[in-house]
Design an enzyme around this catalytic site. Sequence first.
Site, PDB file in Angstrom:
ATOM      1  CG  ASP A 144      -8.377  -9.733  10.550  1.00 26.08           C
ATOM      2  OD1 ASP A 144      -7.527  -9.620  11.455  1.00 26.08           O
ATOM      3  OD2 ASP A 144      -9.512  -9.232  10.601  1.00 26.08           O
ATOM      4  CG  ASN A 168      -7.054  -8.714  15.276  1.00 26.29           C
ATOM      5  OD1 ASN A 168      -7.226  -8.621  14.050  1.00 26.29           O
ATOM      6  ND2 ASN A 168      -6.357  -7.838  15.960  1.00 26.29           N
ATOM      7  CG  ASP A 182      -7.536  -5.648  12.817  1.00 30.57           C
ATOM      8  OD1 ASP A 182      -7.510  -6.527  11.918  1.00 30.57           O
ATOM      9  OD2 ASP A 182      -6.506  -5.158  13.315  1.00 30.57           O
ATOM     10  CG  ASP A 214      -3.547 -10.606  12.186  1.00 29.03           C
ATOM     11  OD1 ASP A 214      -3.377 -11.843  12.103  1.00 29.03           O
ATOM     12  OD2 ASP A 214      -4.669 -10.091  12.380  1.00 29.03           O
ATOM     13  CG  ASP A 225      10.160  -5.943   1.450  1.00 31.54           C
ATOM     14  OD1 ASP A 225      11.090  -5.278   0.966  1.00 31.54           O
ATOM     15  OD2 ASP A 225       9.130  -6.260   0.810  1.00 31.54           O
ATOM     16  CG  ASP A 276      11.569  -1.259  -1.260  1.00 28.18           C
ATOM     17  OD1 ASP A 276      10.711  -1.757  -1.994  1.00 28.18           O
ATOM     18  OD2 ASP A 276      11.623  -0.047  -0.993  1.00 28.18           O
ATOM     19  CD  GLU A 321      11.528  -2.930  -6.083  1.00 27.41           C
ATOM     20  OE1 GLU A 321      10.422  -2.770  -6.610  1.00 27.41           O
ATOM     21  OE2 GLU A 321      11.931  -2.181  -5.186  1.00 27.41           O
ATOM     22  CG  HIS A 361       4.097  -5.652  -3.269  1.00 29.29           C
ATOM     23  ND1 HIS A 361       5.267  -6.301  -3.626  1.00 29.29           N
ATOM     24  CD2 HIS A 361       4.457  -4.421  -2.856  1.00 29.29           C
ATOM     25  CE1 HIS A 361       6.285  -5.481  -3.427  1.00 29.29           C
ATOM     26  NE2 HIS A 361       5.826  -4.340  -2.957  1.00 29.29           N
ATOM     27  CG  ASP A 362       5.355  -2.859  -6.239  1.00 25.70           C
ATOM     28  OD1 ASP A 362       4.591  -2.364  -5.383  1.00 25.70           O
ATOM     29  OD2 ASP A 362       6.578  -3.000  -6.062  1.00 25.70           O
TER      30      ASP A 362
HETATM   31  C1  GLC Z   1       9.295  -0.828  -4.014  1.00 23.08           C
HETATM   32  C2  GLC Z   1       8.091  -1.558  -3.448  1.00 23.08           C
HETATM   33  C3  GLC Z   1       6.893  -0.692  -3.603  1.00 23.08           C
HETATM   34  C4  GLC Z   1       7.124   0.601  -2.840  1.00 23.08           C
HETATM   35  C5  GLC Z   1       8.435   1.262  -3.268  1.00 23.08           C
HETATM   36  C6  GLC Z   1       8.841   2.330  -2.301  1.00 23.08           C
HETATM   37  O1  GLC Z   1       9.184  -0.615  -5.367  1.00 23.08           O
HETATM   38  O2  GLC Z   1       7.946  -2.800  -4.069  1.00 23.08           O
HETATM   39  O3  GLC Z   1       5.725  -1.327  -3.155  1.00 23.08           O
HETATM   40  O4  GLC Z   1       6.068   1.469  -3.081  1.00 23.08           O
HETATM   41  O5  GLC Z   1       9.498   0.362  -3.323  1.00 23.08           O
HETATM   42  O6  GLC Z   1       9.344   1.765  -1.117  1.00 23.08           O
HETATM   43 CA    CA Z   2      -5.869  -8.196  12.156  1.00 22.91          CA
END
Ligand code: GLC
Ligand code: CA
Length: 555
Positions: free
Chosen positions: A21, A23, A25, A29, A98, A199, A256, A328-329
């Site tokens: 971050d 700023n 908040d 960012d 992405d 994605d 993906e 991230h999943d």
């Molecule tokens: C992909 C992303 C996931 C998202 C899903 C729907 O699997 O990696 O984070 O929730 O698509 O867009």
């Molecule tokens: Ca921020």
Amino acid sequence: MNKQWWHEAVAYQIYPKSFQDSNGDGIGDLRGIAARLPYLQALGVNTLWLCPMFASPMVDNGYDISDYRAVHPQFGTMDDLDELLAQAKRRNMHVLLDLVLNHTSDRHPWFESAVSDPESPYRDFYIIRRGQNGLPPNNWRSMFGGSAWERIGDSNDYYLHAFAVQQPDLNWENPLTRRQLYEIIHWWMDRGVSGFRIDAICIIKKDLSFASLPPDGPDGMANPGELWQICPGIEAFLAEMRDEVFAPRGAFTVGECDGVKPEQLADFIGDNGFFTTIFDFSYTNIDLTEGKWYVPSGFTRRQLRDAIFAGQRAVCRSGHGAPYLENHDQNRSPDKYLQPQERCYESKTMLGMLWFFLQGVPFIYQGQELGMENHPWSSLEEFDDVAMPSQYHAALRDGLSPEQALAAIAHRARDNARTPMLWDDCENAGFTTGQPWLPVHPDYPAINAAAQMADDKSVWSFYRDMVKCRLVDAALFYDGDFVPRFEECEHIFAYERGNGASRVLVVCNFHDGVTEVRLPSGMLLLGNARTNGALQAGPYRLAPFEAMLIRLSNQ
Ligand code: GLC
Ligand code: CA
């Protein structure tokens, strides 16, 4: 093979909301990312994948886009993005965005027009079908639980959403939809990005029968499986997108793509494949039963090894892979693959060594290089992820008590990967001066980047050394062959990589005890338990979780 920049790529995935971050908040960012480019360069990575930073109501943290050509104000401005791209370029780093092409947000103007006006030209941008007797058009279940159909107002029409209700699926059958999406991709290429992570791209094609299926759960619904996962006919869409955009623009693409069969890999990642590469889910989802976070599969280490090796064998026959351990999943890898008492420097670096030298372009996820662990969640309220409630309620329906359900899904929760990056031992681990949007891991005084960068025996320093080793011999690691070794040894994960006479051996003792192996002669390039240097052929006693990268002597 024509030489391309990604043959030497080591990629790093950034979750913008949680990286830095700038700023106060409490939300990461673009300026925060720019400020951390020196950190990324010190680690040695040269390619960045930014998770979505587009305009979005943020129901699924940006995977619900309301304007593909705008930056969400919480992440900054288009100028900030241009500046980040320019700074990355000055550091010889490539940036991947992405691409979310399966669905938009329900706040996208296309969708707003589609549902407010039955005559709208955008109606056919989405998948809209008549209901039957007050029921949805079929019994397909969405990936996030509940029906995949949502009624439009009080009409008898429903729209399809593979994910959340707020993520209506686009209709790829409509050539006008596809044209608009391709224009967006060109627009971003023009802005200077080098490619994309794409994605949920393997569910863009739906079986047009929209047939109901025998229920596979007490909710009377069914997972549509191949009726939307790599559904026959998807090839035409993917080939068109390749020919219209990716190939002429020379874009790097990583799809993906769950569910690609080995015999389909050549079409997907072969010489003229739909994508440069795709992610392999066979090992990162090995802990799940039918996608349920609360039903651990109880996988063994041998099964894990078999899954990774089978994936490599298939990929090497057809093209190039995109090995990764976290994203991230996923939950954090020390929690997924190690017992609590096993989590230490040796085991975390061994996990790193295990996958980092596999074939293709490796992707490190933010915080993985620090050995970050799952968050110690204490209540359901602490979570943010839109996918949580359906998993929690399904767990309760399946008979778990609230405490059991919370413990089970907390272990697997995607939010484990989304807590703020741990930079130093200042308040909030240096992530923000404000109130962080997700809790900061309480271990940050011990696990943080600043401390690990100053320590030669840290997970971070080991990752830095791994990146160096990979880049010294990039062609071998990107493209060399893959030969499993010591498969008869219960605890050993080992493989050779090679280009003709130039060969390396990765050996990992995935075990909290000593394991004996006979090693060939060579040079230890990197290890987590002994000093680099010449190795004589002979029997070796590998320490618990010992990992080695050995350059083999020419035979
Ligand atoms: C992909 C992303 C996931 C998202 C899903 C729907 O699997 O990696 O984070 O929730 O698509 O867009
Ligand atoms: Ca921020």
